[in-house]
Design a protein around this motif. Structure first.
Motif, PDB file in Angstrom:
ATOM      1  N   VAL A   1      -5.875  -5.487  -4.301  1.00 43.99           N
ATOM      2  CA  VAL A   1      -5.544  -6.567  -5.234  1.00 43.99           C
ATOM      3  C   VAL A   1      -4.601  -7.582  -4.589  1.00 43.99           C
ATOM      4  O   VAL A   1      -4.826  -8.807  -4.662  1.00 43.99           O
ATOM      5  N   ILE A   2      -3.535  -7.085  -3.940  1.00 41.94           N
ATOM      6  CA  ILE A   2      -2.555  -8.013  -3.372  1.00 41.94           C
ATOM      7  C   ILE A   2      -3.154  -8.808  -2.216  1.00 41.94           C
ATOM      8  O   ILE A   2      -2.910 -10.020  -2.088  1.00 41.94           O
ATOM      9  N   MET A   3      -3.946  -8.151  -1.364  1.00 41.26           N
ATOM     10  CA  MET A   3      -4.573  -8.865  -0.256  1.00 41.26           C
ATOM     11  C   MET A   3      -5.522  -9.951  -0.761  1.00 41.26           C
ATOM     12  O   MET A   3      -5.603 -11.043  -0.190  1.00 41.26           O
ATOM     13  N   PHE A   4      -6.233  -9.676  -1.838  1.00 42.86           N
ATOM     14  CA  PHE A   4      -7.152 -10.677  -2.391  1.00 42.86           C
ATOM     15  C   PHE A   4      -6.380 -11.853  -2.972  1.00 42.86           C
ATOM     16  O   PHE A   4      -6.796 -13.012  -2.838  1.00 42.86           O
ATOM     17  N   VAL A   5      -5.243 -11.570  -3.621  1.00 42.17           N
ATOM     18  CA  VAL A   5      -4.416 -12.651  -4.159  1.00 42.17           C
ATOM     19  C   VAL A   5      -3.875 -13.531  -3.033  1.00 42.17           C
ATOM     20  O   VAL A   5      -3.817 -14.761  -3.155  1.00 42.17           O
ATOM     21  N   ILE A   6      -3.490 -12.905  -1.913  1.00 36.11           N
ATOM     22  CA  ILE A   6      -2.925 -13.656  -0.798  1.00 36.11           C
ATOM     23  C   ILE A   6      -3.970 -14.511  -0.099  1.00 36.11           C
ATOM     24  O   ILE A   6      -3.762 -15.707   0.145  1.00 36.11           O
ATOM     25  N   TYR A   7      -5.122 -13.911   0.247  1.00 30.85           N
ATOM     26  CA  TYR A   7      -6.098 -14.606   1.072  1.00 30.85           C
ATOM     27  C   TYR A   7      -7.240 -15.253   0.289  1.00 30.85           C
ATOM     28  O   TYR A   7      -7.820 -16.240   0.730  1.00 30.85           O
ATOM     29  N   ARG A   8      -7.598 -14.656  -0.856  1.00 28.39           N
ATOM     30  CA  ARG A   8      -8.758 -15.138  -1.623  1.00 28.39           C
ATOM     31  C   ARG A   8      -9.980 -15.292  -0.714  1.00 28.39           C
ATOM     32  O   ARG A   8     -10.785 -16.219  -0.859  1.00 28.39           O
ATOM     33  N   ALA A   9     -10.087 -14.391   0.247  1.00 31.03           N
ATOM     34  CA  ALA A   9     -11.204 -14.389   1.196  1.00 31.03           C
ATOM     35  C   ALA A   9     -11.701 -12.957   1.339  1.00 31.03           C
ATOM     36  O   ALA A   9     -10.976 -12.093   1.866  1.00 31.03           O
ATOM     37  N   PRO A  10     -12.903 -12.666   0.870  1.00 34.03           N
ATOM     38  CA  PRO A  10     -13.405 -11.281   0.901  1.00 34.03           C
ATOM     39  C   PRO A  10     -13.391 -10.669   2.295  1.00 34.03           C
ATOM     40  O   PRO A  10     -13.088  -9.481   2.454  1.00 34.03           O
ATOM     41  N   GLY A  11     -13.708 -11.462   3.319  1.00 31.88           N
ATOM     42  CA  GLY A  11     -13.741 -10.915   4.676  1.00 31.88           C
ATOM     43  C   GLY A  11     -12.407 -10.397   5.139  1.00 31.88           C
ATOM     44  O   GLY A  11     -12.322  -9.351   5.797  1.00 31.88           O
ATOM     45  N   LEU A  12     -11.317 -11.110   4.799  1.00 32.46           N
ATOM     46  CA  LEU A  12      -9.975 -10.702   5.210  1.00 32.46           C
ATOM     47  C   LEU A  12      -9.389  -9.631   4.306  1.00 32.46           C
ATOM     48  O   LEU A  12      -8.262  -9.187   4.541  1.00 32.46           O
ATOM     49  N   VAL A  13     -10.128  -9.251   3.296  1.00 27.86           N
ATOM     50  CA  VAL A  13      -9.679  -8.175   2.408  1.00 27.86           C
ATOM     51  C   VAL A  13     -10.427  -6.879   2.722  1.00 27.86           C
ATOM     52  O   VAL A  13      -9.810  -5.852   3.035  1.00 27.86           O
ATOM     53  N   PHE A  14     -11.741  -6.928   2.678  1.00 27.37           N
ATOM     54  CA  PHE A  14     -12.520  -5.698   2.769  1.00 27.37           C
ATOM     55  C   PHE A  14     -12.643  -5.166   4.202  1.00 27.37           C
ATOM     56  O   PHE A  14     -12.613  -3.957   4.410  1.00 27.37           O
ATOM     57  N   VAL A  15     -12.774  -6.052   5.188  1.00 26.50           N
ATOM     58  CA  VAL A  15     -12.904  -5.572   6.568  1.00 26.50           C
ATOM     59  C   VAL A  15     -11.624  -4.890   7.046  1.00 26.50           C
ATOM     60  O   VAL A  15     -11.667  -3.755   7.539  1.00 26.50           O
TER      61      VAL A  15
END
Length: 564
Positions: free
Chosen positions: A27-41
């Motif tokens: 959740v926090i990574m998605f809020v920071i980047y709003r970029a699926p690649g930089l969250v899930f990978v």
């Protein structure tokens, strides 16, 4: 019942902690980047790193015989995801800066890693060294968890320096999709608060240093009235059956009767009754202690001396089958799990020592057992480990800082910032536990654990910030350089601190007071490092010492700042 409930609680810890930690990071990574690649990978890479760490830990356990339980593996998960996401943020932040000025993503990543890899390596080494030194502990839980956590961080370091940058650069500019990287984008999106704060600090460094230090010292004060807790049952939730039963028994029995202390008189290869003349005087002297309620044994089955005629039924109760050991049951007047109760154990042992010294001609062994004696020995071991490990860890971290900074003064004030941050965190935690949450006490073993985590992790952001301060002041001087460094690192360090604090906050969801306190304290410490130490204390000290920070390798140019 107590052991059954403890096992039941610990069995649910590992999976719950891992799942909640992954969800928090996601959740926090998605809020920071709003970029699926930089969250899930990166998250997939962290999960893989955790599996490898557990595999290696299992091999080490098999080879060394160290015990591994769900508590250890759950903290491994929290630590790996916490430091791992921090490294992701450091790498991506600098990579994004370099991508703004380069069309070649491989060159941009190479430049980014040249800048951040030393900081990542240094921050990892402070944690690895601190955790590994716990192998010298006398307490089993420290000796086990320390190496396991050192293995975890070492594996995460390898992944951060190899797999993570490779995966990010291979995603190309699609890593930031649906966002686009354009020149000066970070400058436009940078929160305006950080650079003005850096400029304010560098213009009045002594004032900022004194005010910040005073605030941290005030936060330390509650630690002097800490109420240590040695009762394992107090850490259970109120609705656990064994705790409910214990609380019910406390209403009808004296505290000492709920956890008797046992004194074992042993005469190896002889009948203990041949020395029964020693048992009664020893029991009587122990009972005369003001902290003792009653002593029962072979010569006093009801708490009072019954004479030389000993009922055979009491021989079966108080003597061993082979007749070489006789037991005295000692009931304390107060809480057997209090610090006063532990002091009584010390006095009982002194009484025994004096009696044995008066009769050295007899081969008699007397030992003290029971829950209170175990807690007394545990406290002694923890005190010993604290006196041994705290200086060793601080010296080791100081040496790592010297190697990373290639200087002496900066490592000294970075170490000071870490120590005062820990002390303030501990004091603030005591205030929250005892005065806000009204908890019965603070788990005694948590003191050294909080120290190890915060001293090791607290150096992370300081290393990252001081490296950027050195880089920017070489280009811009101290007014613009420190302001630029604080501005450039403000967003990423704040995000990293929030994620690391959130991962340790996951521990507060567990129904065990001791682990709740550990998670809460480390979370507070990380936030203090993020918003106080990194923002005000370290930049102010760097501004005060200026080029002397890098002594004996000072730069020859003149700085452009005049502090207050």
């Amino acid at each position: 019942t107590i052991l059954r409930d403890a096992v039941k609680i610990f069995q649910s810890i590992d999976l719950r902690i891992t799942l909640v930690t992954v969800l928090v990071v996601l959740v926090i990574m998605f809020v920071i980047y709003r970029a699926p690649g930089l969250v899930f990978v990166p998250l997939l890479i962290l999960v893989s790193a955790l599996m490898v760490a557990r595999f290696v830990a299992a091999i080490v356990v098999e080879l060394t015989g160290l015990p591994l339980n769900d508590q250890v593996t759950s903290i491994m998960s929290v630590l790996l995801f916490g430091v791992g996401t921090n490294y992701v943020l450091f790498i991506v932040s600098r990579y994004r800066e370099e991508m703004e000025n380069s069309r070649d993503r491989f060159a941009a990543m190479a430049s980014a890693m040249r800048r951040v890899a030393p900081s990542i390596f240094g921050s990892s080494m402070t944690t690895v060294v601190a955790m590994f030194l716990l192998i010298f502990s006398m307490l089993g839980s420290f000796k086990t968890m320390g190496p396991m956590l050192a293995i975890t961080v070492t594996i995460m370091l390898f992944v951060a320096l190899t797999v993570l940058p490779a995966a990010i650069v291979l995603m190309s500019r699609f890593a930031f999709w649906p966002n686009k990287i354009v020149p000066d984008q970070q400058r436009k999106s940078r929160p305006p608060i950080w650079q003005p704060i850096g400029r304010f600090v560098v213009r009045r460094p002594r004032t900022v240093f004194l005010v910040t230090t005073l605030a941290l010292v005030i936060a330390i004060l509650p630690s002097f009235r800490m109420v240590p807790s040695f009762n394992f049952i107090d850490g259970f939730p109120d609705d656990v059956e064994s705790k409910s039963g214990y609380e019910l028994l406390k209403k009808g029995f004296s505290p000492g009767d709920l956890s008797l202390t046992s004194v074992f008189v042993s005469t190896p290869n002889r009948n203990v009754m041949d020395h029964s003349w020693l048992i009664e005087p020893l029991a009587l002297e122990i009972e005369e202690h003001p902290g003792i309620n009653q002593v029962r044994g072979i010569t006093r089955p009801y708490g009072t001396y019954v004479g030389r005629q000993i009922d055979p039924q009491y021989v079966k109760i108080y003597n061993s089958i082979d007749g070489t050991v006789s037991r005295l049951d000692v009931s304390l007047t107060g809480d057997p799990y209090s610090e006063t109760g532990l002091d009584v154990i010390h006095d009982i042992r002194e009484i025994i020592r004096a009696n044995l010294s008066a009769n050295p001609q007899y081969e008699i062994q007397v030992v003290v057992g029971g829950d209170t004696a175990v807690q007394s020995d545990t406290k002694t071991v923890i005190d010993h480990d604290t006196r041994l490990l705290a200086p060793l860890i601080l010296i080791a971290i100081f040496c790592v800082l010297i190697l990373i900074q290639r200087a002496l003064i900066a490592p000294l004030y970075l170490l000071f910032s870490v120590i005062i941050s820990y002390a303030a965190t501990f004091g603030l935690s005591i205030f929250i536990f005892q005065d806000v949450l009204n908890q019965s006490g603070v788990a005694y073993s948590n003191g050294i654990w909080i120290f190890v985590f915060l001293v090791a992790l607290g150096a992370d952001y300081n290393i990252f910030v001081i490296a950027r301060i050195r880089e920017e002041t070489e280009r811009l001087g101290y007014i613009d350089g420190v302001a630029e460094a604080v501005g450039r690192t403000g967003g990423v360090v704040t995000s990293a601190g929030i994620i690391l604090a959130s991962t340790f906050a996951v521990l507060t969801t567990l129904p065990l007071r001791d682990i709740f306190q550990l998670g809460m304290a480390v979370m507070l410490g990380v936030l203090i490092d993020t918003f106080v130490v990194r923002t005000f204390l370290v930049p102010s000290m760097a501004s005060i010492f200026k080029d002397y920070s890098w002594w004996p390798f000072m730069r020859s140019r003149t700085t452009n700042v005049r502090g207050d």
